[in-house]
Design a protein around this motif. Structure first.
Motif, PDB file in Angstrom:
ATOM      1  N   GLN A   1       0.866  -1.198   0.000  1.00 39.44           N
ATOM      2  CA  GLN A   1       0.000   0.000   0.000  1.00 39.44           C
ATOM      3  C   GLN A   1       0.893   1.236   0.000  1.00 39.44           C
ATOM      4  O   GLN A   1       2.071   1.147   0.361  1.00 39.44           O
ATOM      5  CB  GLN A   1      -0.864   0.086   1.261  1.00 39.44           C
ATOM      6  CG  GLN A   1      -1.984  -0.878   1.318  1.00 39.44           C
ATOM      7  CD  GLN A   1      -3.191  -0.416   2.155  1.00 39.44           C
ATOM      8  OE1 GLN A   1      -3.953  -1.248   2.538  1.00 39.44           O
ATOM      9  NE2 GLN A   1      -3.384   0.860   2.418  1.00 39.44           N
ATOM     10  N   GLY A   2       0.296   2.383  -0.279  1.00 36.44           N
ATOM     11  CA  GLY A   2       1.063   3.624  -0.267  1.00 36.44           C
ATOM     12  C   GLY A   2       1.760   3.877   1.059  1.00 36.44           C
ATOM     13  O   GLY A   2       2.918   4.311   1.107  1.00 36.44           O
ATOM     14  N   ARG A   3       1.071   3.589   2.152  1.00 34.24           N
ATOM     15  CA  ARG A   3       1.637   3.913   3.470  1.00 34.24           C
ATOM     16  C   ARG A   3       2.859   3.053   3.800  1.00 34.24           C
ATOM     17  O   ARG A   3       3.680   3.447   4.615  1.00 34.24           O
ATOM     18  CB  ARG A   3       0.555   3.810   4.552  1.00 34.24           C
ATOM     19  CG  ARG A   3       0.092   2.425   4.859  1.00 34.24           C
ATOM     20  CD  ARG A   3      -1.219   2.444   5.624  1.00 34.24           C
ATOM     21  NE  ARG A   3      -2.323   2.949   4.788  1.00 34.24           N
ATOM     22  CZ  ARG A   3      -3.563   3.150   5.234  1.00 34.24           C
ATOM     23  NH1 ARG A   3      -3.865   2.913   6.489  1.00 34.24           N
ATOM     24  NH2 ARG A   3      -4.504   3.580   4.422  1.00 34.24           N
TER      25      ARG A   3
ATOM     26  N   GLU B   1       5.628   4.950   2.454  1.00 34.33           N
ATOM     27  CA  GLU B   1       5.900   6.082   3.358  1.00 34.33           C
ATOM     28  C   GLU B   1       6.676   5.624   4.589  1.00 34.33           C
ATOM     29  O   GLU B   1       7.624   6.278   5.020  1.00 34.33           O
ATOM     30  CB  GLU B   1       4.572   6.717   3.800  1.00 34.33           C
ATOM     31  CG  GLU B   1       3.802   7.361   2.652  1.00 34.33           C
ATOM     32  CD  GLU B   1       2.354   7.669   3.008  1.00 34.33           C
ATOM     33  OE1 GLU B   1       1.871   7.238   4.078  1.00 34.33           O
ATOM     34  OE2 GLU B   1       1.693   8.348   2.188  1.00 34.33           O
TER      35      GLU B   1
ATOM     36  N   PHE C   1      -0.886  14.043   3.368  1.00 37.44           N
ATOM     37  CA  PHE C   1      -2.061  13.200   3.595  1.00 37.44           C
ATOM     38  C   PHE C   1      -1.956  12.595   4.997  1.00 37.44           C
ATOM     39  O   PHE C   1      -0.867  12.534   5.558  1.00 37.44           O
ATOM     40  CB  PHE C   1      -2.101  12.112   2.513  1.00 37.44           C
ATOM     41  CG  PHE C   1      -3.297  11.227   2.619  1.00 37.44           C
ATOM     42  CD1 PHE C   1      -4.573  11.736   2.429  1.00 37.44           C
ATOM     43  CD2 PHE C   1      -3.162   9.881   2.918  1.00 37.44           C
ATOM     44  CE1 PHE C   1      -5.681  10.918   2.542  1.00 37.44           C
ATOM     45  CE2 PHE C   1      -4.268   9.056   3.026  1.00 37.44           C
ATOM     46  CZ  PHE C   1      -5.529   9.574   2.836  1.00 37.44           C
TER      47      PHE C   1
ATOM     48  N   THR D   1      -2.011   9.588   6.355  1.00 41.00           N
ATOM     49  CA  THR D   1      -1.075   8.466   6.595  1.00 41.00           C
ATOM     50  C   THR D   1       0.378   8.942   6.440  1.00 41.00           C
ATOM     51  O   THR D   1       1.264   8.458   7.133  1.00 41.00           O
ATOM     52  CB  THR D   1      -1.287   7.303   5.609  1.00 41.00           C
ATOM     53  OG1 THR D   1      -1.081   7.767   4.267  1.00 41.00           O
ATOM     54  CG2 THR D   1      -2.669   6.703   5.728  1.00 41.00           C
TER      55      THR D   1
ATOM     56  N   ASN E   1      -5.267  15.564  -1.802  1.00 38.43           N
ATOM     57  CA  ASN E   1      -6.427  14.811  -1.302  1.00 38.43           C
ATOM     58  C   ASN E   1      -7.079  15.485  -0.096  1.00 38.43           C
ATOM     59  O   ASN E   1      -8.300  15.646  -0.058  1.00 38.43           O
ATOM     60  CB  ASN E   1      -5.989  13.381  -0.954  1.00 38.43           C
ATOM     61  CG  ASN E   1      -7.152  12.480  -0.581  1.00 38.43           C
ATOM     62  OD1 ASN E   1      -8.307  12.880  -0.650  1.00 38.43           O
ATOM     63  ND2 ASN E   1      -6.855  11.264  -0.190  1.00 38.43           N
TER      64      ASN E   1
ATOM     65  N   ASP F   1       4.108  12.700  -3.840  1.00 42.06           N
ATOM     66  CA  ASP F   1       3.113  11.704  -3.441  1.00 42.06           C
ATOM     67  C   ASP F   1       2.186  11.609  -4.640  1.00 42.06           C
ATOM     68  O   ASP F   1       1.346  12.480  -4.880  1.00 42.06           O
ATOM     69  CB  ASP F   1       2.385  12.169  -2.174  1.00 42.06           C
ATOM     70  CG  ASP F   1       1.256  11.210  -1.769  1.00 42.06           C
ATOM     71  OD1 ASP F   1       0.798  10.422  -2.623  1.00 42.06           O
ATOM     72  OD2 ASP F   1       0.835  11.261  -0.596  1.00 42.06           O
TER      73      ASP F   1
ATOM     74  N   CYS G   1      -0.213   9.594  -5.789  1.00 46.26           N
ATOM     75  CA  CYS G   1      -1.453   8.791  -5.798  1.00 46.26           C
ATOM     76  C   CYS G   1      -2.386   9.146  -6.957  1.00 46.26           C
ATOM     77  O   CYS G   1      -2.983   8.281  -7.568  1.00 46.26           O
ATOM     78  CB  CYS G   1      -2.200   8.965  -4.489  1.00 46.26           C
ATOM     79  SG  CYS G   1      -1.333   8.182  -3.126  1.00 46.26           S
ATOM     80  N   ARG G   2      -2.522  10.441  -7.264  1.00 39.62           N
ATOM     81  CA  ARG G   2      -3.464  10.846  -8.324  1.00 39.62           C
ATOM     82  C   ARG G   2      -2.730  11.651  -9.405  1.00 39.62           C
ATOM     83  O   ARG G   2      -3.191  12.700  -9.853  1.00 39.62           O
ATOM     84  CB  ARG G   2      -4.637  11.617  -7.696  1.00 39.62           C
ATOM     85  CG  ARG G   2      -5.456  10.719  -6.765  1.00 39.62           C
ATOM     86  CD  ARG G   2      -6.618  11.401  -6.087  1.00 39.62           C
ATOM     87  NE  ARG G   2      -7.274  10.502  -5.145  1.00 39.62           N
ATOM     88  CZ  ARG G   2      -6.821  10.211  -3.921  1.00 39.62           C
ATOM     89  NH1 ARG G   2      -5.727  10.788  -3.456  1.00 39.62           N
ATOM     90  NH2 ARG G   2      -7.483   9.347  -3.163  1.00 39.62           N
TER      91      ARG G   2
ATOM     92  N   SER H   1       0.181   5.039  -4.001  1.00 38.39           N
ATOM     93  CA  SER H   1      -0.792   4.005  -3.653  1.00 38.39           C
ATOM     94  C   SER H   1      -1.444   3.553  -4.950  1.00 38.39           C
ATOM     95  O   SER H   1      -2.119   4.338  -5.608  1.00 38.39           O
ATOM     96  CB  SER H   1      -1.851   4.568  -2.703  1.00 38.39           C
ATOM     97  OG  SER H   1      -2.922   3.655  -2.610  1.00 38.39           O
TER      98      SER H   1
ATOM     99  N   LYS I   1      -5.260   4.015  -5.984  1.00 35.21           N
ATOM    100  CA  LYS I   1      -5.828   5.250  -6.564  1.00 35.21           C
ATOM    101  C   LYS I   1      -5.613   5.189  -8.079  1.00 35.21           C
ATOM    102  O   LYS I   1      -6.264   4.413  -8.744  1.00 35.21           O
ATOM    103  CB  LYS I   1      -5.172   6.486  -5.939  1.00 35.21           C
ATOM    104  CG  LYS I   1      -4.893   6.377  -4.444  1.00 35.21           C
ATOM    105  CD  LYS I   1      -6.157   6.348  -3.610  1.00 35.21           C
ATOM    106  CE  LYS I   1      -5.917   6.068  -2.124  1.00 35.21           C
ATOM    107  NZ  LYS I   1      -4.908   6.834  -1.442  1.00 35.21           N
TER     108      LYS I   1
HETATM  109  C1  LIG Z   1      -4.415   6.932  -0.080  1.00 30.85           C
HETATM  110  C2  LIG Z   1      -3.308   7.878   0.025  1.00 30.85           C
HETATM  111  C3  LIG Z   1      -2.097   7.521   0.641  1.00 30.85           C
HETATM  112  C4  LIG Z   1      -1.886   6.202   1.348  1.00 30.85           C
HETATM  113  O1  LIG Z   1      -2.069   5.098   0.518  1.00 30.85           O
HETATM  114  P1  LIG Z   1      -2.652   3.706   1.066  1.00 30.85           P
HETATM  115  O2  LIG Z   1      -2.579   2.796  -0.100  1.00 30.85           O
HETATM  116  O3  LIG Z   1      -4.042   3.957   1.560  1.00 30.85           O
HETATM  117  O4  LIG Z   1      -1.758   3.265   2.181  1.00 30.85           O
HETATM  118  C5  LIG Z   1      -1.086   8.463   0.650  1.00 30.85           C
HETATM  119  N1  LIG Z   1      -1.249   9.682   0.107  1.00 30.85           N
HETATM  120  C6  LIG Z   1      -2.397  10.046  -0.507  1.00 30.85           C
HETATM  121  C7  LIG Z   1      -2.523  11.406  -1.112  1.00 30.85           C
HETATM  122  C8  LIG Z   1      -3.469   9.170  -0.562  1.00 30.85           C
HETATM  123  O5  LIG Z   1      -4.611   9.553  -1.143  1.00 30.85           O
END
Ligand SMILES: *Cc1c(COP(=O)(O)O)cnc(C)c1O
Length: 465
Positions: free
Chosen positions: A98-100, A103, A123, A125, A185, A214, A216-217, A254, A257
């Motif tokens: 996972q993203g975290r 991190e 974010f 996490t 986010n 970061d 994710c998006r 992550s 996303k």
């Molecule tokens: C979801 C998210 C994370 C963490 O990712 P996980 O897969 O939920 O652990 C980190 N940064 C952003 C901006 C996120 O949206």
């Protein structure tokens, strides 16, 4: 202009289980007025999160069958690696579950007591992992980003003047790294401009501070750059994304996303030595460096998802869906965070329910009202999530009281969006009857997940169907 349509056909469907108003009254009571405690089957439209909840494509499902489950050197890893290195141009790519997890590894290596991590907005996490390492996280969001009703193209930007000042104040040697969250986010899914990323990178490079994204998006952010930033109209989203990553020394992601997978993530860096330290930690907690806590089939789904996410037909539909809800809400002057962002619509609960004081959690009350009215589940992003207590026990509220309605990718259709707008509008019409809530139970950390509530007076909302 013709209507933007869903750029896919539906091959497999999941039935929605409908509930009546009176059933929902009971279900919400049983869940102690916290939608996190509802069973998913009792939700009609689930907008709790866009994380891992999207629909995979037939190609992704084909990849699931193709997945090579070899412990070391799996074919699926090399495919995953090649897609990500094409996107980021980074040589060291580390899969994680996972993203975290990315991190946790990154900040274990780079963080620590006395260090600072600077960001547009960390974010939750990310902040938790920064702080867990002993370092301190500092958000330096631009001024426009702090005003919910203001319409501006890049409200996710970092404040560059504040960034320089903060580096000077704390000392460049104490800054572990700067990380920009695209899109932002926690701040309404608002994008960051390429110019802002380029300038932030220059500031960091001049002080030899590592610059991270970061990511994710990243695709939604790149599409906003194409739509809104001078000079990018004729570039493909992939080219824009490649430019975005070209400024970074590393990134965390992550895959739940913008990789359209149900699980997974990665950490990618340029620095071989840093990568080696990260891989040493990876082996302890996640697994061997060619699978990092994922099955081979997950690596395949992520690789294909990353190729599909930059398709402009998809992004057009994605961004348009959210914008469309905003237009429906504008017809009734319903307050939400403007302009609509990439993955969610954020209702402004303080303006929506001005009769409910922050001590009675207007965001949580609005979440409950949306569920009662139409079985919609969103999440409070306000004083339940971020509120703290002063020494005398009084509430120190969050900056904003928002309700986030996040859209899973490729999952709901236009008529679901119409239904959503109808439900919000209906709640808005009888908003004066919505009652505030008291907390009856809370845990010491991340209390929003498990907190229990009760209406301050009698029932939460007397209106019926
Ligand atoms: C979801 C998210 C994370 C963490 O990712 P996980 O897969 O939920 O652990 C980190 N940064 C952003 C901006 C996120 O949206």
């Amino acid at each position: 202009m013709k209507t933007v349509i869903e750029p896919f056909r539906i091959k497999s469907v999941e039935p929605i289980h409908f509930t009546s108003f009176s059933e929902r009254v009971q279900l919400l009571k049983d869940a102690s007025f916290n939608p996190f405690l509802l069973k998913a089957k009792d939700v009609i439209i689930d907008l709790l999160t866009d994380s891992g909840t999207g629909a995979m494509s037939s190609n992704q499902w084909a990849g699931i069958m193709r997945g090579d489950e070899s412990y070391a050197g799996s074919e699926s890893f090399y495919r995953f690696e090649s897609v990500i290195s094409n996107l980021t141009a980074m040589p060291c790519i580390i899969p994680v579950h996972q993203g975290r997890a990315a991190e946790k590894i990154l900040f274990t290596v780079k963080g620590g007591k006395g260090k600072y991590v600077l960001s547009n907005t960390l974010f939750d996490t990310t902040r938790a992992n920064v702080e867990f390492s002993g370092a301190q996280g500092i958000d330096l969001l631009c001024e426009e980003g702090k005003q919910p009703a203001l319409v501006a193209p890049f409200k996710g930007n970092i404040d560059l003047i504040a960034l320089e000042k903060c580096i000077n104040d704390k000392g460049a040697e104490n800054i572990a790294l700067v990380i920009i969250t695209v899109t932002n986010n926690s701040g309404g899914g608002q994008p960051v401009s390429m110019a802002n990323i380029r300038q932030a990178k220059q500031i960091c490079a001049a002080c030899q501070i590592p610059f991270f994204i970061d990511a994710c998006r990243f695709a939604e952010n790149s599409y906003f750059v194409k739509l809104r930033e001078e000079g990018y109209q004729d570039k493909s989203v992939l080219e824009i994304a490649q430019e975005l990553f070209s400024y970074a020394d590393g990134c965390t992601m992550s895959a739940k996303k913008d990789a359209m997978a149900n699980i997974g993530g990665f950490l990618a860096v340029h620095d071989e030595k840093l990568a080696e330290e990260c891989r040493n930690l990876l082996i302890i907690t996640e697994g061997f460096p060619t699978y990092g806590g994922l099955a081979g089939r997950d690596l395949e789904a992520i690789a294909t998802g990353l190729e599909e996410i930059v398709h402009e037909d998809y992004l057009k539909y994605r961004i348009r869906s959210i914008e469309y809800i905003g237009e429906q809400l504008d017809k009734e002057n319903i307050p939400y965070l403007k302009p609509t962002g990439g993955h969610a619509i954020y209702l402004d609960a303080r303006a929506f329910l001005p009769h409910i004081p922050v001590e009675q959690y207007p965001g949580q009350a609005l979440c409950c009202a949306l569920y009662l009215e139409g079985g919609i589940r969103g999440v409070e992003i306000g004083s339940v999530m971020f509120g703290k207590y002063a020494a005398d026990g009084s509430l120190i509220p969050a900056v904003n009281e928002l309700v986030r309605l996040a859209l899973p990718r490729r999952t709901y259709t236009q008529s679901h969006m119409d239904y959503l707008a109808e439900v919000i509008t209906e709640v808005f019409k009888h908003r004066h009857q919505v009652k505030g809530l008291d907390i009856t139970y809370e845990s010491p950390y991340l209390r929003h997940f498990t907190a229990k509530f009760q209406p301050v007076s009698g029932d939460i909302q007397p209106a019926g169907e």
